[in-house]
Design a protein around this motif. Structure first.
Motif, PDB file in Angstrom:
ATOM      1  N   ASN A 162       0.845  -1.187   0.000  1.00  0.00           N
ATOM      2  CA  ASN A 162       0.000   0.000   0.000  1.00  0.00           C
ATOM      3  C   ASN A 162       0.885   1.244   0.000  1.00  0.00           C
ATOM      4  OD1 ASN A 162      -1.933   1.957   0.270  1.00  0.00           O
ATOM      5  ND2 ASN A 162      -2.898   1.075   2.092  1.00  0.00           N
ATOM      6  N   PRO A 163       1.449   1.614  -1.160  1.00  0.00           N
ATOM      7  CA  PRO A 163       2.380   2.739  -1.215  1.00  0.00           C
ATOM      8  C   PRO A 163       1.799   4.047  -0.690  1.00  0.00           C
ATOM      9  CG  PRO A 163       2.420   1.504  -3.267  1.00  0.00           C
ATOM     10  CD  PRO A 163       1.265   0.970  -2.472  1.00  0.00           C
ATOM     11  N   ALA A 164       0.514   4.282  -0.914  1.00  0.00           N
ATOM     12  CA  ALA A 164      -0.096   5.536  -0.478  1.00  0.00           C
ATOM     13  C   ALA A 164       0.035   5.718   1.025  1.00  0.00           C
ATOM     14  CB  ALA A 164      -1.565   5.580  -0.894  1.00  0.00           C
ATOM     15  N   THR A 165      -0.056   4.629   1.767  1.00  0.00           N
ATOM     16  CA  THR A 165       0.084   4.714   3.217  1.00  0.00           C
ATOM     17  C   THR A 165       1.493   5.148   3.599  1.00  0.00           C
ATOM     18  OG1 THR A 165      -1.529   2.938   3.431  1.00  0.00           O
ATOM     19  CG2 THR A 165      -0.218   3.457   5.373  1.00  0.00           C
ATOM     20  N   ILE A 166       2.471   4.692   2.857  1.00  0.00           N
ATOM     21  CA  ILE A 166       3.861   5.070   3.131  1.00  0.00           C
ATOM     22  C   ILE A 166       4.071   6.552   2.839  1.00  0.00           C
ATOM     23  CG2 ILE A 166       6.275   4.580   2.601  1.00  0.00           C
ATOM     24  CD1 ILE A 166       4.649   2.329   4.020  1.00  0.00           C
ATOM     25  N   TYR A 167       3.559   7.012   1.702  1.00  0.00           N
ATOM     26  CA  TYR A 167       3.706   8.433   1.367  1.00  0.00           C
ATOM     27  C   TYR A 167       3.047   9.310   2.422  1.00  0.00           C
ATOM     28  CZ  TYR A 167       5.536   7.251  -3.239  1.00  0.00           C
ATOM     29  OH  TYR A 167       6.322   6.771  -4.267  1.00  0.00           O
ATOM     30  N   ALA A 168       1.904   8.919   2.890  1.00  0.00           N
ATOM     31  CA  ALA A 168       1.215   9.698   3.919  1.00  0.00           C
ATOM     32  C   ALA A 168       2.005   9.693   5.224  1.00  0.00           C
ATOM     33  CB  ALA A 168      -0.192   9.141   4.141  1.00  0.00           C
ATOM     34  N   ALA A 169       2.588   8.538   5.576  1.00  0.00           N
ATOM     35  CA  ALA A 169       3.319   8.431   6.833  1.00  0.00           C
ATOM     36  C   ALA A 169       4.554   9.322   6.851  1.00  0.00           C
ATOM     37  CB  ALA A 169       3.723   6.974   7.082  1.00  0.00           C
ATOM     38  N   PHE A 170       5.197   9.467   5.704  1.00  0.00           N
ATOM     39  CA  PHE A 170       6.424  10.262   5.653  1.00  0.00           C
ATOM     40  C   PHE A 170       6.177  11.730   5.299  1.00  0.00           C
ATOM     41  CE2 PHE A 170       8.430   6.054   5.291  1.00  0.00           C
ATOM     42  CZ  PHE A 170       9.447   6.210   6.234  1.00  0.00           C
ATOM     43  N   LEU A 171       4.917  12.114   5.132  1.00  0.00           N
ATOM     44  CA  LEU A 171       4.619  13.493   4.754  1.00  0.00           C
ATOM     45  C   LEU A 171       5.220  14.533   5.702  1.00  0.00           C
ATOM     46  CD1 LEU A 171       3.250  15.691   3.094  1.00  0.00           C
ATOM     47  CD2 LEU A 171       1.104  15.174   4.298  1.00  0.00           C
ATOM     48  N   PRO A 172       5.114  14.395   7.024  1.00  0.00           N
ATOM     49  CA  PRO A 172       5.682  15.434   7.902  1.00  0.00           C
ATOM     50  C   PRO A 172       7.176  15.656   7.674  1.00  0.00           C
ATOM     51  CG  PRO A 172       4.203  14.013   9.142  1.00  0.00           C
ATOM     52  CD  PRO A 172       4.382  13.359   7.805  1.00  0.00           C
ATOM     53  N   ALA A 173       7.931  14.581   7.515  1.00  0.00           N
ATOM     54  CA  ALA A 173       9.370  14.724   7.307  1.00  0.00           C
ATOM     55  C   ALA A 173       9.668  15.320   5.929  1.00  0.00           C
ATOM     56  CB  ALA A 173      10.056  13.373   7.460  1.00  0.00           C
ATOM     57  N   LEU A 193       5.917  15.294  -2.729  1.00  0.00           N
ATOM     58  CA  LEU A 193       5.044  15.966  -1.765  1.00  0.00           C
ATOM     59  C   LEU A 193       3.608  16.020  -2.283  1.00  0.00           C
ATOM     60  CD1 LEU A 193       7.297  18.836  -0.401  1.00  0.00           C
ATOM     61  CD2 LEU A 193       5.967  17.255   1.000  1.00  0.00           C
ATOM     62  N   ALA A 194       3.434  16.283  -3.554  1.00  0.00           N
ATOM     63  CA  ALA A 194       2.082  16.285  -4.128  1.00  0.00           C
ATOM     64  C   ALA A 194       1.435  14.919  -3.954  1.00  0.00           C
ATOM     65  CB  ALA A 194       2.132  16.679  -5.600  1.00  0.00           C
ATOM     66  N   LYS A 195       2.209  13.871  -4.208  1.00  0.00           N
ATOM     67  CA  LYS A 195       1.723  12.505  -4.049  1.00  0.00           C
ATOM     68  C   LYS A 195       1.388  12.215  -2.579  1.00  0.00           C
ATOM     69  CE  LYS A 195       4.050   9.702  -6.551  1.00  0.00           C
ATOM     70  NZ  LYS A 195       5.089   8.769  -7.066  1.00  0.00           N
ATOM     71  N   SER A 196       2.223  12.712  -1.681  1.00  0.00           N
ATOM     72  CA  SER A 196       2.014  12.474  -0.251  1.00  0.00           C
ATOM     73  C   SER A 196       0.785  13.223   0.263  1.00  0.00           C
ATOM     74  CB  SER A 196       3.257  12.896   0.534  1.00  0.00           C
ATOM     75  OG  SER A 196       4.374  12.117   0.166  1.00  0.00           O
ATOM     76  N   TYR A 197       0.592  14.448  -0.217  1.00  0.00           N
ATOM     77  CA  TYR A 197      -0.605  15.194   0.185  1.00  0.00           C
ATOM     78  C   TYR A 197      -1.870  14.524  -0.361  1.00  0.00           C
ATOM     79  CZ  TYR A 197       1.800  19.153   2.314  1.00  0.00           C
ATOM     80  OH  TYR A 197       2.540  19.951   3.162  1.00  0.00           O
ATOM     81  N   ALA A 198      -1.801  14.023  -1.573  1.00  0.00           N
ATOM     82  CA  ALA A 198      -2.953  13.310  -2.127  1.00  0.00           C
ATOM     83  C   ALA A 198      -3.250  12.065  -1.299  1.00  0.00           C
ATOM     84  CB  ALA A 198      -2.695  12.939  -3.581  1.00  0.00           C
ATOM     85  N   ALA A 199      -2.212  11.346  -0.899  1.00  0.00           N
ATOM     86  CA  ALA A 199      -2.400  10.149  -0.079  1.00  0.00           C
ATOM     87  C   ALA A 199      -2.939  10.488   1.300  1.00  0.00           C
ATOM     88  CB  ALA A 199      -1.071   9.405   0.058  1.00  0.00           C
ATOM     89  N   SER A 200      -2.667  11.718   1.761  1.00  0.00           N
ATOM     90  CA  SER A 200      -3.153  12.175   3.069  1.00  0.00           C
ATOM     91  C   SER A 200      -4.504  12.859   2.974  1.00  0.00           C
ATOM     92  CB  SER A 200      -2.129  13.140   3.681  1.00  0.00           C
ATOM     93  OG  SER A 200      -0.886  12.513   3.844  1.00  0.00           O
ATOM     94  N   ARG A 201      -5.112  12.791   1.795  1.00  0.00           N
ATOM     95  CA  ARG A 201      -6.438  13.368   1.551  1.00  0.00           C
ATOM     96  C   ARG A 201      -6.445  14.878   1.779  1.00  0.00           C
ATOM     97  NH1 ARG A 201     -10.269   8.585   4.197  1.00  0.00           N
ATOM     98  NH2 ARG A 201      -9.457   6.903   2.860  1.00  0.00           N
ATOM     99  N   LYS A 202      -5.420  15.519   1.230  1.00  0.00           N
ATOM    100  CA  LYS A 202      -5.328  16.978   1.257  1.00  0.00           C
ATOM    101  C   LYS A 202      -5.181  17.452  -0.184  1.00  0.00           C
ATOM    102  CE  LYS A 202      -3.266  17.072   5.872  1.00  0.00           C
ATOM    103  NZ  LYS A 202      -2.096  17.473   6.698  1.00  0.00           N
ATOM    104  N   PRO A 203      -6.264  17.386  -0.956  1.00  0.00           N
ATOM    105  CA  PRO A 203      -6.176  17.644  -2.405  1.00  0.00           C
ATOM    106  C   PRO A 203      -5.703  19.052  -2.745  1.00  0.00           C
ATOM    107  CG  PRO A 203      -8.468  17.517  -1.672  1.00  0.00           C
ATOM    108  CD  PRO A 203      -7.634  17.041  -0.532  1.00  0.00           C
TER     109      PRO A 203
END
Length: 554
Positions: A212-223, A337-347
């Motif tokens: 589930n790559p999207a979960t990984i992108y979301a998890a690392f978004l803050p860093a 970052l765009a991918k990570s924000y999308a995965a974090s549901r911040k369109p």
């Protein structure tokens, strides 16, 4: 990978001082530090800054002031009484040149691996503690290095050490949380600068092994967000025609980046060398020190890329340049970052960063492309002109997908004509005596060139570079039992040279890139059989699997 574990590591934080409050050896030991470095007590200036004091710095400094004026005072003996000098790491491992190089690399990871508490840290050690295991490059480099680690991780994955690759990313998260950025390495004297920002590429590498790559992108978004803020600090208020730290705003308002260092004093690990360089220049010493340090942040320390006259280190002008590789990396960070924000549901934020990435892509194509020479190159932002220098850094826009097909076509011709050598890709066309120039070739630049050219359909050229470089590495290994930091790719019978220290063996990023290439491209080295130990069944559908050939389709 278990996302819960990553979440815990992202939350990991050690209560330590901010960057400005972290004391480095020069601050702790004052005149003693200067005397040790300037008098050459150790052949390598890095030795003293890595030494552990046997008493409090205040006590050692007081003892020094009391003893230094006495007849027969011996500075070297004083240092050895008051400091524990780092010794070369010993290992029971002995290489066997007749052994398959891939098995050698798989075994070598254990030699280069460091445990969090494997070094006896004192309260005044220059080493910044890390919470998880990590891999050091080797030789004199016995700490983690930022951009080295991405290329090392390529090999760790193929060696079946996904656990260690994840640990290294988590260590970088802990550094971002503590200091607001990823430093050059985990030493106090490296905190004032970073290195080429490959953290987003590391996150992609980890995500590629997840179901589930999207979960990984979301998890690392803050860093990822903190990393971006570090590189872009000051951009919002910067006026056209000016620069602030790592950001440059051109006269038309275009925003790009440069390398920088927050200090303008000699590098502590190369103190005497920097003082001598400044003395040889007719410029203010602080300007020279800043440019030397900024070049160290680039990872290309040193290269004719940064030299005003292309020859003398005293003409170094790193901060006057907008580098093509750095801005390609920051484009990639913006897309991740765009991918990570999308995965974090911040369109909304995802749209913002996609737009930032597109603006940077347009700026790189406009300002860093030399249409006359057919190359991507660096830009002198004050003078408003390109340097015109042909370097392997010019392949970064291909690797990160910024180039047009027409630009990639022309870059491939330049590579074929000027950079391709018998042992792989040479770093630049200039033989200046610096280590990031001809005749040397470096593992990370081979990987970027191979990946970039392959992505634009230049697979035959990419495969030629891979075959020649692997041939150089494997031949040297069979002759010496070692993998080296860099190689002479112009005359493979000679060793690489240049730089402030002897050639190092080990060697993290060479191991990583070689291990990866020998898996994805069969037949690169006769007599070598390299298989991937990666957990392929954990790959999400749609991602390329190890073993994909770089060769052109028939």
């Amino acid at each position: 990978m278990k996302v819960k574990v990553i979440g815990l590591m992202i939350a990991f934080c050690i209560a330590t001082p901010a960057v400005a409050e972290v004391d480095t050896p020069s601050h702790l030991f004052g005149q003693l530090f200067v005397d040790v470095q300037m008098q050459g007590v150790f052949p390598d200036g890095k030795t003293f800054v890595d030494a552990l004091p046997n008493d409090t710095p205040a006590a050692i400094v007081q003892r020094y002031e009391e003893e230094r004026g006495k007849p027969g005072f011996d500075l070297s003996a004083f240092v050895h009484r008051n400091f524990t000098v780092p010794s070369t790491k010993r290992s029971a491992y002995r290489s066997d040149p007749s052994e398959d190089v891939c098995r050698h690399i798989d075994d070598l990871w254990q030699v280069l691996e460091r445990r969090p508490d494997s070094v006896p840290l004192g309260p005044y050690s220059s080493l910044l503690p890390l919470p998880r295991p990590y891999v050091v490059p080797g030789g004199r480099f016995d700490e983690v290095y930022y951009w080295d680690s991405y290329f090392t991780m390529l090999g760790l994955e193929e060696s079946g050490r996904h656990d260690l690759a994840v640990s290294m990313v988590e260590n970088f998260v802990s550094l971002v949380d503590r200091y607001g950025h990823i430093p050059n390495g985990n030493r106090s004297y490296f905190l004032s600068r970073s290195q080429p920002p490959f953290f987003a590429s590391m996150v992609e590498l980890i995500a590629a092994r997840s179901r589930n790559p999207a979960t990984i992108y979301a998890a690392f978004l803050p860093a990822l967000s903190k990393e971006y803020d570090f590189w872009m600090e000051g951009a919002d208020t910067l006026e056209p025609g000016n620069a602030h730290r790592r950001v440059v705003r051109l006269d038309d308002g275009t925003l790009l980046n440069r390398y920088w260092d927050d200090r303008d004093s000699p590098r502590e690990e190369s103190y005497r060398e920097d003082v001598e360089t400044a003395r040889a220049s007719n410029r203010p010493a602080a300007d020279v020190y800043r440019d030397l340090r900024a070049a160290a942040e680039s990872g290309w320390d040193f290269s004719s890329r940064w030299l005003g006259d292309g020859k003398s280190l005293a003409t170094i002008n790193t901060t006057a340049l907008v580098p093509v590789d750095l801005n390609s990396l920051l484009f990639h960070l913006e897309t991740v970052l765009a991918k990570s924000y999308a995965a974090s549901r911040k369109p909304e934020k995802a749209v913002e960063f996609r737009a930032r990435a597109q603006l940077r892509k347009a700026a790189v194509r406009r300002y860093l492309w030399d249409d006359r020479e057919g190359v991507f190159t660096d830009y002198l932002w004050r003078e408003g002109k390109l340097t015109g220098k042909v370097t392997a850094a010019g392949l970064s826009p291909l690797f990160f997908g910024l180039a047009t097909q027409a630009q990639a076509d022309r870059m491939a011709k330049v590579v074929q004509s000027y950079l391709l050598k018998p042992g792989g890709l040479v770093t630049t066309t200039v033989q200046s005596g610096q280590q990031w120039d001809a005749p040397n070739g470096w593992a990370p630049l081979q990987w970027i060139a191979i990946g970039g050219l392959s992505a634009y359909g230049k697979r035959a050229l990419a495969q030629t570079i891979a075959r020649r470089w692997i041939g150089r590495v494997v031949t040297a290994y069979r002759n010496t039992g070692k993998l080296m930091e860099k190689y002479n790719v112009v005359n493979p019978s000679l060793a690489a040279g240049g730089g402030e220290y002897p050639g190092q063996d080990g060697f993290g990023w060479t191991n990583g890139v070689a291990r990866k290439l020998l898996v994805i491209e069969d037949g690169l080295a006769a007599g070598t059989r390299c298989v991937s130990r990666a957990a392929n069944d954990d790959l999400p559908s749609g991602l390329p699997r190890p073993g994909r050939s770089l060769k052109a389709a028939p």
